[in-house]
Enzyme design. Structure first.
Site, PDB file in Angstrom:
ATOM      1  N   VAL A  95      18.181   1.486  18.609  1.00 34.66           N
ATOM      2  CA  VAL A  95      17.280   1.736  19.746  1.00 34.66           C
ATOM      3  C   VAL A  95      17.993   2.615  20.783  1.00 34.66           C
ATOM      4  CG1 VAL A  95      15.891   0.672  21.561  1.00 34.66           C
ATOM      5  CG2 VAL A  95      15.982  -0.381  19.313  1.00 34.66           C
ATOM      6  N   GLY A  96      19.301   2.469  20.879  1.00 32.60           N
ATOM      7  CA  GLY A  96      20.077   3.324  21.798  1.00 32.60           C
ATOM      8  C   GLY A  96      19.798   4.798  21.532  1.00 32.60           C
ATOM      9  N   GLU A 145      24.765   0.501  26.867  1.00 33.33           N
ATOM     10  CA  GLU A 145      25.622  -0.674  26.676  1.00 33.33           C
ATOM     11  C   GLU A 145      25.276  -1.243  25.307  1.00 33.33           C
ATOM     12  OE1 GLU A 145      28.001  -1.816  28.639  1.00 33.33           O
ATOM     13  OE2 GLU A 145      27.708  -0.497  30.356  1.00 33.33           O
TER      14      GLU A 145
HETATM   15  P1  NAD Z   1      16.496  -6.223  21.946  1.00 27.83           P
HETATM   16  O1  NAD Z   1      15.749  -6.440  20.666  1.00 27.83           O
HETATM   17  O2  NAD Z   1      16.258  -7.135  23.100  1.00 27.83           O
HETATM   18  O3  NAD Z   1      16.288  -4.723  22.372  1.00 27.83           O
HETATM   19  C1  NAD Z   1      16.826  -4.237  23.572  1.00 27.83           C
HETATM   20  C2  NAD Z   1      15.736  -3.575  24.369  1.00 27.83           C
HETATM   21  O4  NAD Z   1      15.243  -2.445  23.664  1.00 27.83           O
HETATM   22  C3  NAD Z   1      14.547  -4.473  24.646  1.00 27.83           C
HETATM   23  O5  NAD Z   1      14.199  -4.381  26.014  1.00 27.83           O
HETATM   24  C4  NAD Z   1      13.471  -3.931  23.734  1.00 27.83           C
HETATM   25  O6  NAD Z   1      12.178  -4.110  24.242  1.00 27.83           O
HETATM   26  C5  NAD Z   1      13.817  -2.483  23.624  1.00 27.83           C
HETATM   27  N1  NAD Z   1      13.363  -1.889  22.369  1.00 27.83           N
HETATM   28  C6  NAD Z   1      13.387  -2.481  21.149  1.00 27.83           C
HETATM   29  N2  NAD Z   1      12.897  -1.625  20.219  1.00 27.83           N
HETATM   30  C7  NAD Z   1      12.553  -0.484  20.859  1.00 27.83           C
HETATM   31  C8  NAD Z   1      11.999   0.780  20.454  1.00 27.83           C
HETATM   32  N3  NAD Z   1      11.701   1.043  19.183  1.00 27.83           N
HETATM   33  N4  NAD Z   1      11.802   1.716  21.402  1.00 27.83           N
HETATM   34  C9  NAD Z   1      12.120   1.478  22.682  1.00 27.83           C
HETATM   35  N5  NAD Z   1      12.644   0.301  23.126  1.00 27.83           N
HETATM   36  C10 NAD Z   1      12.851  -0.661  22.240  1.00 27.83           C
HETATM   37  O7  NAD Z   1      18.027  -6.295  21.699  1.00 27.83           O
HETATM   38  P2  NAD Z   1      18.846  -5.974  20.406  1.00 27.83           P
HETATM   39  O8  NAD Z   1      18.832  -4.513  20.130  1.00 27.83           O
HETATM   40  O9  NAD Z   1      18.553  -6.950  19.314  1.00 27.83           O
HETATM   41  O10 NAD Z   1      20.254  -6.406  21.043  1.00 27.83           O
HETATM   42  C11 NAD Z   1      21.318  -6.733  20.271  1.00 27.83           C
HETATM   43  C12 NAD Z   1      22.356  -5.652  20.391  1.00 27.83           C
HETATM   44  O11 NAD Z   1      22.625  -5.437  21.759  1.00 27.83           O
HETATM   45  C13 NAD Z   1      23.670  -6.027  19.776  1.00 27.83           C
HETATM   46  O12 NAD Z   1      24.167  -4.905  19.107  1.00 27.83           O
HETATM   47  C14 NAD Z   1      24.546  -6.360  20.963  1.00 27.83           C
HETATM   48  O13 NAD Z   1      25.909  -6.179  20.741  1.00 27.83           O
HETATM   49  C15 NAD Z   1      24.016  -5.415  21.978  1.00 27.83           C
HETATM   50  N6  NAD Z   1      24.292  -5.902  23.314  1.00 27.83           N
HETATM   51  C16 NAD Z   1      25.121  -5.190  24.083  1.00 27.83           C
HETATM   52  C17 NAD Z   1      25.442  -5.647  25.338  1.00 27.83           C
HETATM   53  C18 NAD Z   1      26.350  -4.889  26.242  1.00 27.83           C
HETATM   54  O14 NAD Z   1      26.363  -5.223  27.420  1.00 27.83           O
HETATM   55  N7  NAD Z   1      27.081  -3.913  25.773  1.00 27.83           N
HETATM   56  C19 NAD Z   1      24.900  -6.844  25.798  1.00 27.83           C
HETATM   57  C20 NAD Z   1      24.030  -7.540  24.972  1.00 27.83           C
HETATM   58  C21 NAD Z   1      23.718  -7.061  23.727  1.00 27.83           C
END
Ligand code: NAD
Length: 457
Positions: free
Chosen positions: A193-194, A211
């Site tokens: 998603v990043g 992040e």
């Molecule tokens: P998540 O599923 O909550 O997604 C993160 C955000 O992205 C949400 O707000 C979601 O609505 C949005 N999102 C999801 N799919 C999307 C799309 N296709 N288009 C636009 N936006 C979208 O979280 P996740 O990705 O499952 O998080 C887990 C990951 O996050 C792990 O890799 C973890 O290491 C990382 N993480 C990093 C930190 C940090 O501070 N560096 C903290 C927590 C988690």
């Protein structure tokens, strides 16, 4: 693009342009309101986190509520200093004159949170955005349903609605909000998603802070303090049932020391969570069935030496140890982000840096050793967002240390003044005097002027 979203951002931008968010007293008031919201609704927050992730109250306080309170207090204490012009030296060629960096807010920023620390990961960046004088849209993770709803109901009651808005929802709503132009986007979540966020931001040339996560290694040398090391590994791995971006993802240990370490870790798990962690109020739950199934799939064809029990009804997975997983198995290729800890043994601990360097740069790296030379060797031969020697995750408790990844674990940083700087433009300013104006730089040029120029350069 929805008209509603466009109107929301236009409204915030016109409020920003009015200059209302710039005075320090206004920023202080918003920060105090956020503090008051957190303190007044502490029990509601604890309850939402319990429902979303089965978090124990003490853990919620330590890593979410107390963390945010400290962050707000730290920002209130240092706000004046951070906003002051930062003086720089001025070269001879520009004398008489002075130079400085003048922090100014960026404008309207977007903060997208993740589900694992759904309160703190959304609101700590907001603290930085407020301190720096911005307006903001915050988008909580839809997976932490209860915390998202709570934030959406509380924030507008405490913060100025003309400056701050909550947008709830998942992919569709996030995609919609990303069509709008922001002055900065801070995203917390996974790598896939990043990339989507960065592509959307590129359309508007919007800078991003990403992040992200990754596999954070934990090296344990045989000269460590075994009891303290085991306690700290267990604390940092199984807090929030392993769903922490900076949790140790896997352990690297020498063959000859592996049995002792495994025994010590097993003992600590039992001391912390009892013989059946499912009965412990202090042990969390997996966010949803999809993530539980993902974690279960990692255990296929592995040597599970401890734990491994799952209760789908409860979204429970026991603290689990896997010994020497195949290096190309999903468990060792993907970020685990759950309560499974692989113990990978090496012939010699000196091989640890090669093992780490063959993989993407991690968000955090942990080393347990008394040896100064090993500490130096690991520090100089590996790269990671943060390093913590002889502890896990405690570096997060120091607001003077920046938090952020490197390479695939992210870009940019926040916490404390680093967050203030992320949401500020450090405007470069030079001020000249007019009482002294030698003509060496003005045409018509001459050999004499050239000589003077070379002398003062
Ligand atoms: P998540 O599923 O909550 O997604 C993160 C955000 O992205 C949400 O707000 C979601 O609505 C949005 N999102 C999801 N799919 C999307 C799309 N296709 N288009 C636009 N936006 C979208 O979280 P996740 O990705 O499952 O998080 C887990 C990951 O996050 C792990 O890799 C973890 O290491 C990382 N993480 C990093 C930190 C940090 O501070 N560096 C903290 C927590 C988690």
């Amino acid at each position: 693009m929805s008209v509603e979203m466009a109107n929301l951002v236009t409204g915030l931008r016109s409020f920003y342009r009015s200059g209302a968010t710039k005075p320090l007293n206004w920023r202080r008031h918003q920060l105090q309101q956020l503090l008051s919201m957190t303190q007044t609704h502490q029990q509601d927050i604890v309850q939402a986190l319990k429902l979303d992730l089965g978090k124990a109250e003490q853990e919620s306080w330590l890593a979410e509520i107390g963390f945010l309170e400290d962050d707000i207090n730290h920002s209130l204490k240092h706000l004046q200093k951070w906003t002051k012009p930062r003086k720089l030296s001025t070269p001879m060629v520009a004398q008489p004159g002075s130079s400085w960096l003048q922090p100014e807010p960026l404008g309207v920023v977007l903060i997208i949170g993740a589900w694992n620390y759904p309160f703190q990961l959304l609101l700590a960046p907001l603290v930085a955005a407020i301190a720096a004088g911005n307006c903001a849209v915050v988008k909580p993770s839809e997976l932490a349903v209860h915390t998202s709803a709570l934030i959406a109901s509380l924030l507008p009651r405490y913060l100025d609605r003309q400056a701050y808005a909550v947008v709830e929802g998942g992919v569709q709503e996030t995609t919609d909000v990303l069509t709008q132009q922001f002055d900065h986007i801070l995203y917390t979540g996974g790598e896939t998603v990043g990339k989507i966020i960065m592509k959307a931001a590129a359309e508007h040339l919007t800078p991003v802070t990403l992040e992200l996560g990754g596999k954070s290694p934990c090296i344990v040398a045989s000269d460590c303090d075994l009891d303290v090391t085991a306690a700290r590994i267990v604390w940092s791995k199984w807090m929030n049932a392993g769903q922490t971006c900076v949790a140790p993802d896997y352990v690297l240990v020498e063959h000859a020391f592996a049995d002792k370490l495994i025994q010590a870790i097993q003992n600590k798990i039992t001391v912390f969570y009892g013989h059946n962690p499912a009965d412990s109020d202090d042990y969390g739950r997996i966010i949803n069935p999809r993530h539980l199934a993902r974690l279960q799939s990692y255990l296929q064809d592995q040597d599970v030496i401890f734990g491994g029990q799952v209760d789908e009804q409860q979204r429970y997975m026991a603290p689990t140890l896997v010994r020497n997983p195949a290096i190309d198995s999903p468990l060792m290729r993907e970020e685990i982000f759950g309560p499974i800890l692989p113990i990978v043994s090496l012939d010699n601990i000196a091989q640890a840096s090669d093992f780490i360097n063959q993989r993407a740069k991690p968000l955090a790296l942990y080393l347990y050793s008394r040896s100064e030379s090993l500490q130096q060797q690991i520090l100089t031969s590996t790269s990671a967002g943060s390093v913590c020697i002889n502890d896990g995750m405690m570096f997060m408790a120091n607001p003077d240390l920046p938090f952020g990844g490197v390479g695939n674990s992210g870009m940019g940083r926040y916490h404390g003044r680093w967050g203030f700087d992320t949401f500020s433009h450090l405007k470069a300013v030079m001020k000249r005097s007019t009482w002294f104006d030698v003509n060496w730089r003005y045409p018509p040029f001459s050999a004499g002027k050239m000589k003077l120029l070379k002398m003062i350069k």
